[in-house]
Write a protein that holds these residues in place. Structure first.
Motif, mmCIF file in Angstrom:
data_model
loop_
_atom_site.group_PDB
_atom_site.id
_atom_site.type_symbol
_atom_site.label_atom_id
_atom_site.label_comp_id
_atom_site.label_asym_id
_atom_site.label_seq_id
_atom_site.Cartn_x
_atom_site.Cartn_y
_atom_site.Cartn_z
ATOM 1 N N GLU A 199 41.132 59.908 71.005
ATOM 2 C CA GLU A 199 40.060 60.720 71.696
ATOM 3 C C GLU A 199 38.731 60.306 71.105
ATOM 4 O OE1 GLU A 199 42.293 64.792 72.993
ATOM 5 O OE2 GLU A 199 41.503 64.589 71.042
ATOM 6 N N HIS A 200 38.654 60.057 69.879
ATOM 7 C CA HIS A 200 37.284 59.861 69.148
ATOM 8 C C HIS A 200 36.965 58.334 69.434
ATOM 9 C CE1 HIS A 200 34.605 58.502 65.901
ATOM 10 N NE2 HIS A 200 34.565 59.711 65.506
ATOM 11 N N TYR A 244 31.268 67.642 74.624
ATOM 12 C CA TYR A 244 31.295 66.984 73.469
ATOM 13 C C TYR A 244 29.710 66.020 73.490
ATOM 14 C CZ TYR A 244 36.174 67.507 73.255
ATOM 15 O OH TYR A 244 37.554 68.108 72.898
ATOM 16 N N ILE A 270 30.483 63.025 66.101
ATOM 17 C CA ILE A 270 30.698 63.661 67.405
ATOM 18 C C ILE A 270 31.005 65.048 67.306
ATOM 19 C CG2 ILE A 270 32.442 63.685 69.288
ATOM 20 C CD1 ILE A 270 32.935 60.736 68.572
ATOM 21 N N ARG A 317 38.091 56.576 72.297
ATOM 22 C CA ARG A 317 37.392 56.624 73.773
ATOM 23 C C ARG A 317 36.009 57.221 74.064
ATOM 24 N NH1 ARG A 317 41.752 59.124 77.581
ATOM 25 N NH2 ARG A 317 40.537 58.282 79.058
ATOM 26 N N ILE A 318 35.557 58.260 73.014
ATOM 27 C CA ILE A 318 34.143 58.322 73.079
ATOM 28 C C ILE A 318 33.262 57.507 72.690
ATOM 29 C CG2 ILE A 318 32.474 60.312 72.309
ATOM 30 C CD1 ILE A 318 34.551 62.480 72.781
ATOM 31 N N SER A 344 30.109 55.440 74.448
ATOM 32 C CA SER A 344 28.911 55.507 73.930
ATOM 33 C C SER A 344 28.275 54.063 73.807
ATOM 34 C CB SER A 344 29.192 56.377 72.317
ATOM 35 O OG SER A 344 29.374 57.565 72.704
ATOM 36 N N PHE A 359 28.861 64.359 77.150
ATOM 37 C CA PHE A 359 29.989 63.979 77.647
ATOM 38 C C PHE A 359 30.883 65.155 78.131
ATOM 39 C CE2 PHE A 359 29.499 61.142 74.327
ATOM 40 C CZ PHE A 359 29.764 59.802 74.935
ATOM 41 N N PRO A 376 36.618 60.922 78.805
ATOM 42 C CA PRO A 376 35.470 61.161 78.619
ATOM 43 C C PRO A 376 34.368 60.680 79.993
ATOM 44 C CG PRO A 376 35.707 59.538 77.156
ATOM 45 C CD PRO A 376 36.920 59.887 77.766
ATOM 46 N N THR A 412 31.092 69.186 69.506
ATOM 47 C CA THR A 412 31.475 70.072 70.369
ATOM 48 C C THR A 412 30.644 71.011 70.660
ATOM 49 O OG1 THR A 412 33.436 70.767 71.666
ATOM 50 C CG2 THR A 412 33.343 71.189 69.349
ATOM 51 N N TRP A 431 34.922 66.222 78.701
ATOM 52 C CA TRP A 431 36.357 65.271 78.839
ATOM 53 C C TRP A 431 36.921 66.242 79.950
ATOM 54 C CZ3 TRP A 431 37.968 61.960 75.074
ATOM 55 C CH2 TRP A 431 39.372 61.343 75.225
#
Length: 420
Positions: free
Chosen positions: A251-252, A213, A225, A254-255, A259, A277, A284, A227, A279
């Motif tokens: 998930e969004h 990602y 974000i 956490r990234i 960041s 990143f 991440p 991939t 995963w």
């Protein structure tokens, strides 16, 4: 009233430099490029844009200051910027000298040294692969044994996956160590690369397994974000990318949280940043932080997905204007890279104009002129073009891009072998 000019220090890799020129012109600015090699083929497409390209040693801050001072006698310099990581710290120093908005040069320099970057991120508790730094073959071998094969070997400076390789056994490790320490991965040395050559250091990293990602950031705002995926190991040549990535809200978040932790740890937060990143089972982990925009076609991908023109907004920041990062629409955008399948001479290209005419295709483009010698390096230079498409759904976008890529063909004639 003097014409307002935007100074571009180097034109940028294939594609992005021209996008900066065109965006500057749309903003009513005269783009002026300062380049150490204005005869480079990357500037061949600039002629039609009526740009001025000036030869100057872009490694020499004093020479750049003198040239910009000379230009100020004719133009009102609205801003100074670049998309090239190798000169971005120098751009920050130039901006400071002329009291113009720009990146923090110390932060950029710290970020451009991948080992220093790793150390700062580690101090801040940012999740990363295990890593060691080595200055000779013995240290590389020892670090790989500590981390455990396979490992990633990469130079501590550079971009575009140049010199980055997955080493799966001791033979590959020894071969790539010799390649890196010999400086063979460096095409045109920049100041930081020359420093690296005089004191070479190699990063030995754990091979982080999991989906790839990336986050595109402007200031401290995450724009999107995406991939992507690479071609076959041991190299890291991009084959395709999609935005937005299909992520859960958790998930969004956490990234996004990781960041923003990277920005704080590295002292970034002005202008563009691109973070990559993997995963993994830990979530991440940061592979790399770039204190610049991701290269083409990522800006086109962001614009196709969200209607946000990152290049225009970067220029607005550089000239002191208010940037607008609001989303105009929301679509699924995808890019497919056209990758050279052999070494040789690019003889002909067919179908790119037909592919560009397909509804939903935002861009179908070759970077490499006909009759160009192609020698694959296992990095970004193996990509000779791309296709970008967008639609309201993942399935529709995939169908559009597959149809477009199917229309495109090219021929590379192998170099003659010895004795022919």
């Amino acid at each position: 009233m003097a014409t307002r000019a935007l100074i571009l220090v180097e034109g940028g890799p294939w594609g992005c430099g021209l996008l900066y020129v065109q965006a500057a012109q749309r903003l009513g600015l005269r783009p002026i490029i300062l380049s150490a090699d204005p005869a480079s083929t990357q500037y061949d497409n600039f002629a039609s844009e009526r740009t001025e390209t000036i030869c100057v040693d872009t490694d020499d801050l004093d020479a750049l200051i003198r040239e910009c001072s000379r230009l100020r006698a004719t133009y009102g310099i609205a801003g100074i910027t670049s998309q090239e990581e190798e000169v971005y710290a120098t751009v920050g120093k130039l901006c400071g000298h002329f009291n113009l908005p720009g990146p923090n040069p110390a932060s950029v320099e710290r970020c451009c040294d991948k080992f220093t970057q790793r150390e700062l991120l580690a101090e801040a508790g940012v999740p990363m692969p295990a890593y060691r730094v080595a200055v000779n073959a013995t240290e590389v071998e020892s670090a790989a044994a500590e981390i455990g094969l396979p490992v990633i070997l990469k130079p501590t400076v550079g971009g575009g996956s140049s010199g980055v390789r997955l080493c799966r056994n001791v033979d590959e490790l020894a071969e790539h160590t010799a390649y890196l320490l010999g400086g063979k991965h460096i095409r045109v040395p920049s100041p930081i690369q020359r420093k690296w050559q005089s004191s070479p250091r190699v990063l030995v990293e754990e091979s982080a397994e999991g989906p790839l990602y990336w986050a595109d950031i402007m200031g401290d705002q995450i724009i999107g974000i995406g991939t992507g995926d690479f071609g076959p190991a041991p190299h890291f040549v991009y084959r395709g990318s999609t935005m937005p990535a299909l992520l859960t809200d958790n998930e969004h978040k956490r990234i996004a949280d990781v960041s923003l932790s990277c920005l704080r740890a590295l002292g970034l937060g002005w202008g563009p940043t691109g973070i990559e990143f993997r995963w993994t089972t830990r979530g991440p982990v940061v592979i790399e932080v770039n204190p610049r925009l991701h290269g083409t076609p990522t800006p086109q991908l962001v614009q196709a997905a969200y209607g946000v023109d990152l290049i225009t907004e970067h220029i607005k920041l550089a000239i002191g204007d208010q940037c607008d990062l609001s989303t105009r629409h929301s679509q699924t955008a995808a890019a497919r890279f056209l990758v050279a399948d052999r070494d040789g001479i690019l003889d002909w290209i067919h179908g790119d104009s037909r592919a560009a005419d397909i509804p939903g295709v935002a861009e179908a483009k070759f970077y490499v002129p006909l009759k160009t010698p192609i020698v694959r390096k296992g990095d970004w230079r193996d990509c000779i073009g791309h296709v970008v498409a967008a639609s309201p759904s993942v399935a529709q976008t995939e169908a559009i891009i597959q149809r477009a890529v199917h229309l495109i063909d090219w021929s590379i004639t192998p170099f003659p072998t010895l004795g022919e």
